[in-house]
Design a protein around this motif. Structure first.
Motif, PDB file in Angstrom:
ATOM      1  N   ALA A 230       1.522  39.988 -98.242  1.00 38.27           N
ATOM      2  CA  ALA A 230       2.542  39.084 -97.857  1.00 38.27           C
ATOM      3  C   ALA A 230       1.543  37.478 -98.815  1.00 38.27           C
ATOM      4  O   ALA A 230       2.762  37.140 -99.439  1.00 38.27           O
ATOM      5  CB  ALA A 230       2.814  38.133 -96.497  1.00 38.27           C
ATOM      6  N   GLU A 231       0.109  37.557 -97.872  1.00 41.53           N
ATOM      7  CA  GLU A 231      -0.665  36.470 -99.267  1.00 41.53           C
ATOM      8  C   GLU A 231      -0.573  36.927-100.282  1.00 41.53           C
ATOM      9  O   GLU A 231      -1.088  36.009-100.985  1.00 41.53           O
ATOM     10  CB  GLU A 231      -2.192  36.224 -98.246  1.00 41.53           C
ATOM     11  N   LEU A 232      -1.185  37.914-100.741  1.00 38.02           N
ATOM     12  CA  LEU A 232      -1.571  38.202-102.182  1.00 38.02           C
ATOM     13  C   LEU A 232       0.227  37.638-102.502  1.00 38.02           C
ATOM     14  O   LEU A 232       0.121  37.135-103.898  1.00 38.02           O
ATOM     15  CB  LEU A 232      -1.007  39.657-102.185  1.00 38.02           C
ATOM     16  N   GLU A 233       1.844  37.559-102.495  1.00 37.48           N
ATOM     17  CA  GLU A 233       2.704  37.873-102.537  1.00 37.48           C
ATOM     18  C   GLU A 233       3.274  35.920-103.040  1.00 37.48           C
ATOM     19  O   GLU A 233       3.380  34.897-104.079  1.00 37.48           O
ATOM     20  CB  GLU A 233       3.801  38.068-102.169  1.00 37.48           C
ATOM     21  N   ILE A 255       4.937  42.217-110.648  1.00 37.12           N
ATOM     22  CA  ILE A 255       3.002  42.610-110.895  1.00 37.12           C
ATOM     23  C   ILE A 255       3.798  43.949-109.829  1.00 37.12           C
ATOM     24  O   ILE A 255       3.724  43.240-109.043  1.00 37.12           O
ATOM     25  CB  ILE A 255       2.114  41.984-110.325  1.00 37.12           C
ATOM     26  N   THR A 256       3.276  45.152-110.498  1.00 40.61           N
ATOM     27  CA  THR A 256       4.236  45.832-109.079  1.00 40.61           C
ATOM     28  C   THR A 256       2.647  46.434-109.034  1.00 40.61           C
ATOM     29  O   THR A 256       0.860  46.211-109.390  1.00 40.61           O
ATOM     30  CB  THR A 256       4.117  47.387-110.191  1.00 40.61           C
ATOM     31  N   ALA A 257       2.137  47.002-107.444  1.00 39.08           N
ATOM     32  CA  ALA A 257       0.818  46.636-106.675  1.00 39.08           C
ATOM     33  C   ALA A 257       1.310  47.826-105.234  1.00 39.08           C
ATOM     34  O   ALA A 257       2.081  48.103-105.031  1.00 39.08           O
ATOM     35  CB  ALA A 257       0.510  45.269-106.407  1.00 39.08           C
ATOM     36  N   LEU A 258       0.167  48.028-104.985  1.00 42.02           N
ATOM     37  CA  LEU A 258       0.037  49.472-104.293  1.00 42.02           C
ATOM     38  C   LEU A 258      -1.308  49.213-103.552  1.00 42.02           C
ATOM     39  O   LEU A 258      -2.528  49.156-104.191  1.00 42.02           O
ATOM     40  CB  LEU A 258      -0.069  51.089-104.810  1.00 42.02           C
ATOM     41  N   LEU A 259      -1.301  49.285-102.356  1.00 39.87           N
ATOM     42  CA  LEU A 259      -2.578  48.028-101.769  1.00 39.87           C
ATOM     43  C   LEU A 259      -2.686  49.213-100.578  1.00 39.87           C
ATOM     44  O   LEU A 259      -2.273  49.870 -99.229  1.00 39.87           O
ATOM     45  CB  LEU A 259      -1.880  47.047-100.829  1.00 39.87           C
ATOM     46  N   SER A 303       8.402  39.393-100.593  1.00 44.87           N
ATOM     47  CA  SER A 303       9.019  38.780 -99.652  1.00 44.87           C
ATOM     48  C   SER A 303       7.737  37.200 -99.536  1.00 44.87           C
ATOM     49  O   SER A 303       6.614  38.032 -99.160  1.00 44.87           O
ATOM     50  CB  SER A 303       9.820  38.848 -97.608  1.00 44.87           C
ATOM     51  N   LEU A 304       8.302  36.173 -98.467  1.00 42.13           N
ATOM     52  CA  LEU A 304       6.684  35.517 -97.938  1.00 42.13           C
ATOM     53  C   LEU A 304       5.946  36.082 -96.424  1.00 42.13           C
ATOM     54  O   LEU A 304       5.550  35.192 -96.329  1.00 42.13           O
ATOM     55  CB  LEU A 304       7.165  34.143 -98.182  1.00 42.13           C
ATOM     56  N   ASN A 305       7.563  36.979 -96.049  1.00 42.46           N
ATOM     57  CA  ASN A 305       7.498  37.283 -94.614  1.00 42.46           C
ATOM     58  C   ASN A 305       6.111  38.713 -93.750  1.00 42.46           C
ATOM     59  O   ASN A 305       6.890  39.217 -94.968  1.00 42.46           O
ATOM     60  CB  ASN A 305       9.063  36.947 -93.979  1.00 42.46           C
ATOM     61  N   ALA A 306       5.638  38.841 -93.406  1.00 45.49           N
ATOM     62  CA  ALA A 306       4.626  39.792 -92.924  1.00 45.49           C
ATOM     63  C   ALA A 306       5.838  40.767 -92.569  1.00 45.49           C
ATOM     64  O   ALA A 306       5.268  42.629 -92.908  1.00 45.49           O
ATOM     65  CB  ALA A 306       3.306  39.231 -92.741  1.00 45.49           C
TER      66      ALA A 306
END
Length: 427
Positions: A230-233, A255-259, A303-306
């Motif tokens: 959410a912080e990265l978003e 940006i597609t991302a895999l964490l 979303s900005l919501n975790a």
């Protein structure tokens, strides 16, 4: 010829090599490119034409052949040496015309004009070429510098993990792009980010830098994966909003991302997938595609919501190898238009070391797209292999330093859980 002139143009072997007389694999090639080779060749040609001119009857005028000498020199040396050789060729042509008793005619003027015009053309061409080479060299230096900032060498091990990575650019002179990856040591274990920016060029590099900066700042201090994503978003969305003030296309970027998070203690890997292709897990004869149960939208569209992000947990045993890859690896086509079957190739891997897996995949890609020839790809490819290393020292309880790097990744995959792969890939 003065000693000053010879010192200016004589050959100097590269530093660190043996003496000039010592045999070396590069000797002839380097002498012709940097050393006395061009000067020697030019002088031999002038001497040969002069000797031939004195041997043949005076009715055969060879002075015009001197125009070949500066043209040949320009292909081997720079403008200055070519100009010197052009002047020597004019003198030699004048000597031949005098030997042939042509000084009272217009023929010597024609010969000198011919040599002068050809020399001027090849010197100008060589000057343009050398300037272009210098500019390309400067661009490569800048590109290498940026690469060292964005795509730092991946540490061979972080915590209990052994990590290997490789990057293959689609363009032979490309060093960086919109693909990225980073690794960070945190209290929970090791966190790995891999992503792919939509688009190419400088905007893609800026987007990659924005995400990497946010990951570096938050990976160690943010406790949960959902809070971190959410912080990265939030950071990526803010970056796109600022970029949109001067670039109207910024609103369409993502940006597609895999964490991933691999705990120090345990045999699992936790993942949050934001539109990124799922990784493969190779374990003996079994190959699993770690597809997310509930994939999230790419960064910039999420979303900005975790609480809106789902964390998938997959088994990651001590003898398994995790493969992260870019979309170039699954979208590479052969001459028949067939996609590279990455899943089948990973399933056929007979080795056990992470670096062997990367080499195995790249060899298969090379044969798929070019039959073993140097790869010609439409997209960049980055591969990361992760494996537990039982021989590594126990990691510190708290992260003492952050290990960061970057590369690039892909964009497609099914939406399920760990799917066994035996000879089939996502392509």
């Amino acid at each position: 010829m003065s000693s000053t002139f010879w010192r200016r143009f004589r050959w100097h072997p590269p530093q660190g090599t043996a003496s000039p007389g010592a045999p070396s694999a590069w000797s002839w090639r380097m002498m012709m490119a940097q050393g006395p080779g061009p000067l020697v060749v030019a002088l031999v040609m002038i001497a040969g034409i002069l000797i031939a001119g004195f041997v043949v009857p005076t009715t055969q005028h060879l002075a015009s052949l001197m125009a070949v000498v500066p043209a040949t020199t320009a292909a081997l040396a720079g403008p200055r040496l070519t100009a010197v050789i052009a002047a020597l060729s004019c003198v030699a042509a004048f000597v031949l015309d005098a030997h042939d008793d042509l000084l009272g005619t217009s023929i010597p003027v024609v010969h000198l004009a011919e040599i002068g015009l050809i020399s001027a053309f090849v010197i100008a061409s060589r000057s343009i070429r050398d300037r272009s080479v210098r500019e390309l060299t400067e661009v490569r230096i800048v590109s290498d510098t940026i690469q060292r900032v964005l795509l730092r060498p991946l540490p061979p091990h972080v915590g209990h993990l052994r990590i290997r990575a490789t990057y293959h650019a689609s363009h032979p002179h490309a060093q960086i792009g919109g693909d990225l990856y980073a690794v960070s040591r945190c209290a929970a274990g090791v966190r790995i980010l891999i992503g792919d920016v939509r688009g190419k060029g400088l905007p893609a590099v800026e987007d990659a830098e924005a995400l990497l900066g946010a990951f570096r700042a938050g990976a160690r201090r943010t406790r949960s994966l959902t809070d971190l994503i959410a912080e990265l978003e939030f950071s990526v969305r803010g970056h796109f909003e600022e970029a949109g003030l001067t670039d109207t296309d910024a609103v369409e970027r993502f940006i597609t991302a895999l964490l991933l998070e691999v705990p120090d203690q345990g045999d699992t890997v936790r993942a949050v997938n934001c539109g990124h292709p799922p990784p493969y897990l190779a374990h003996g004869a079994d190959t699993l595609l770690l597809a997310p149960a509930s994939p999230s939208p790419p960064l910039g569209l999420g979303s900005l919501n975790a609480g809106d992000y789902a964390v998938d947990t997959f088994p990651f045993s001590r003898r398994a190898t995790l493969l992260l890859y870019t979309d170039g690896a699954i979208e590479a086509r052969n001459s028949d238009g067939q996609f590279y079957d990455l899943g089948a190739h990973v399933a056929a891997w007979p080795g056990s070391q992470p670096e062997d897996l990367l080499r195995h995949v790249l060899d298969g890609l090379s044969h798929h797209v070019g039959g073993g020839a140097p790869m010609e790809l439409d997209d960049d490819i980055a591969l990361i292999a992760v494996q537990y290393g039982d021989d590594l020292p126990a990691p510190a309880a708290a992260p003492a330093a952050e290990a960061l790097v970057q590369g690039r990744t892909s964009v497609s995959g099914p939406g399920a859980r760990a799917v066994p792969q035996r000879g089939t890939g996502p392509g």
